[in-house]
Design a protein around this motif. Structure first.
Motif, short mmCIF file in Angstrom:
data_model
loop_
_atom_site.label_atom_id
_atom_site.label_comp_id
_atom_site.label_asym_id
_atom_site.label_seq_id
_atom_site.Cartn_x
_atom_site.Cartn_y
_atom_site.Cartn_z
N UNK A 1 130.18 62.59 32.86
CA UNK A 1 128.89 61.93 32.65
C UNK A 1 127.81 62.87 32.14
N UNK A 2 127.67 64.02 32.78
CA UNK A 2 126.62 64.97 32.39
C UNK A 2 126.90 65.54 31.00
N UNK A 3 128.17 65.86 30.72
CA UNK A 3 128.53 66.41 29.40
C UNK A 3 128.21 65.42 28.29
N UNK A 4 128.46 64.14 28.54
CA UNK A 4 128.17 63.11 27.54
C UNK A 4 126.67 63.02 27.28
N UNK A 5 125.87 63.03 28.32
CA UNK A 5 124.43 62.94 28.17
C UNK A 5 123.83 64.20 27.55
N UNK A 6 124.52 65.34 27.72
CA UNK A 6 124.03 66.60 27.16
C UNK A 6 124.50 66.83 25.73
N UNK A 7 125.57 66.13 25.32
CA UNK A 7 126.11 66.35 23.98
C UNK A 7 127.01 67.56 23.89
N UNK A 8 127.69 67.90 24.99
CA UNK A 8 128.56 69.07 25.00
C UNK A 8 129.97 68.64 25.40
N UNK A 9 130.94 69.51 25.09
CA UNK A 9 132.30 69.29 25.56
C UNK A 9 132.39 69.64 27.03
N UNK A 10 133.52 69.43 27.62
CA UNK A 10 133.65 69.67 29.05
C UNK A 10 133.66 71.12 29.45
N UNK B 1 133.36 58.97 34.15
CA UNK B 1 132.06 59.61 33.95
C UNK B 1 131.57 59.47 32.52
N UNK B 2 132.48 59.63 31.55
CA UNK B 2 132.12 59.48 30.14
C UNK B 2 131.63 58.06 29.87
N UNK B 3 132.34 57.07 30.39
CA UNK B 3 131.94 55.68 30.19
C UNK B 3 130.58 55.41 30.81
N UNK B 4 130.36 55.94 32.00
CA UNK B 4 129.07 55.75 32.67
C UNK B 4 127.95 56.42 31.87
N UNK B 5 128.21 57.64 31.40
CA UNK B 5 127.22 58.34 30.59
C UNK B 5 126.94 57.63 29.28
N UNK C 1 138.14 66.84 24.31
CA UNK C 1 138.69 65.72 23.52
C UNK C 1 138.33 64.39 24.17
N UNK C 2 138.50 64.33 25.49
CA UNK C 2 138.27 63.08 26.22
C UNK C 2 136.79 62.69 26.19
N UNK C 3 135.92 63.70 26.24
CA UNK C 3 134.49 63.43 26.33
C UNK C 3 133.88 63.12 24.96
N UNK C 4 134.26 63.88 23.95
CA UNK C 4 133.55 63.83 22.67
C UNK C 4 133.75 62.53 21.90
N UNK C 5 134.98 62.01 21.84
CA UNK C 5 135.22 60.84 20.99
C UNK C 5 134.49 59.60 21.50
N UNK C 6 134.72 59.16 22.75
CA UNK C 6 133.99 57.97 23.20
C UNK C 6 132.48 58.21 23.30
N UNK C 7 132.10 59.45 23.62
CA UNK C 7 130.68 59.76 23.71
C UNK C 7 129.99 59.63 22.35
N UNK C 8 130.60 60.20 21.31
CA UNK C 8 130.04 60.11 19.96
C UNK C 8 130.01 58.66 19.48
N UNK C 9 131.08 57.92 19.78
CA UNK C 9 131.15 56.51 19.37
C UNK C 9 130.02 55.71 20.02
N UNK C 10 129.76 55.99 21.29
CA UNK C 10 128.68 55.28 21.99
C UNK C 10 127.33 55.58 21.36
N UNK C 11 127.06 56.85 21.04
CA UNK C 11 125.78 57.19 20.41
C UNK C 11 125.68 56.60 19.00
N UNK C 12 126.81 56.52 18.31
CA UNK C 12 126.82 55.91 16.98
C UNK C 12 126.41 54.43 17.09
N UNK C 13 127.04 53.71 18.01
CA UNK C 13 126.76 52.28 18.18
C UNK C 13 125.34 52.05 18.69
#
Length: 278
Positions: free
Chosen positions: A162-171, A103-107, A198-210
């Motif tokens: 997925x939803x947490x990543x798009x919202x910018x929140x932890x799980x 879900x994180x990858x998809x988001x 932990x699982x959501x925030x790191x790859x999610x933040x990295x994706x928004x950074x890139x």
């Protein structure tokens, strides 16, 4: 550093102080209400960036990316604390983790192509649901006894990630009430939410950074869609004040506070919807 030269030192000082205040507010409310910092940081940052006149096309992207970045250190510390207290159910984590990662990858991929308006609509919709749950949830309410089957659990984990990543929140904001409604003990649900953060925030933040590299209109001191000034000021303030909120929670009617925060979230949601329609 040209982007820094576009603003006066006084403007940048004001931005830093406003971001510091965001961290203080987020930390106190997180401690008071037992909610993850992201559900507080996102609406406060959104209102702050609106007042500062940050370009609407990038406003929500920077809000979400910065929020995810601030969750990384706090979720690590929270997970370690819950593990020491024995409130992590590793079997539950193993069942949810694979689908949460998907879900994180998809988001993360979707965030590259979604407009700020869509991200705002996602947050506004889910925030309104969370607000209604906080305001009207009945004690002892349950949807079922335990997690659903493999397919249901996969859909549940994927949705949370997925939803947490798009919202910018932890799980935690989504997983804690959902797991508790499935009769997972509250302490275990909270510990699981911290681990998922932990699982959501790191790859999610990295994706928004890139995804935000080279994009025009971002606030100063931003790397991609992550505002480094925001991260540097919000994280210490949040970590320093969460304990204050936890102490205040024992002296104040927690149920009434949750209702007040539910009103704040609902008003933020309605404000976001109004902005989308006008």
């Amino acid at each position: 550093m040209d982007i820094l030269n576009q603003h006066s030192g006084l403007w940048l000082l004001g931005l830093a102080l406003a971001l510091l205040a965001t961290g203080v507010i987020a930390g106190i409310l997180a401690g008071l209400l037992g909610v993850g910092g992201g559900i507080v940081i996102v609406p406060v940052l959104y209102h702050l960036f609106t007042l500062l006149g940050i370009d609407e096309s990038v406003r929500m992207h920077v809000t979400v990316g910065t929020s995810l970045a601030t969750i990384i250190p706090t979720s690590i510390m929270s997970s370690r604390a819950h593990r020491k207290r024995g409130s992590l159910d590793l079997a539950l984590i193993k069942r949810l983790m694979p689908s949460v990662i998907v879900g994180v990858l998809a988001g993360s991929v979707a965030s590259r192509y979604l407009s700020g308006s869509v991200l705002t609509a996602v947050f506004a919709t889910v925030a309104l649901v969370v607000a209604l749950n906080m305001a009207f949830k009945r004690e002892g309410f349950a949807l079922a006894d335990g997690l659903p089957g493999q397919v249901g659990t996969s859909l549940l984990g994927g949705g949370i990630g997925g939803i947490s990543t798009l919202m910018g929140i932890g799980g935690g904001t989504l997983s804690v009430p959902i797991l508790n409604a499935l009769r997972v003990p509250m302490h275990t649900a909270v510990g699981t939410g911290a681990m998922l953060g932990m699982v959501i925030s790191f790859p999610g933040a990295l994706a928004f950074l890139i995804n935000g590299l080279g994009v025009a209109g971002r606030p100063p001191a931003s790397l991609g869609y992550v505002n480094l000034l925001g991260m540097a000021t919000i994280v210490p303030a949040t970590m320093a004040t969460t304990g204050w909120g936890a102490k205040l929670a024992h002296a104040i009617d927690a149920r009434r506070l949750r209702q007040v925060f539910a009103v704040f979230l609902a008003l933020t949601s309605l404000r976001m919807f109004y902005g989308l329609l006008h």
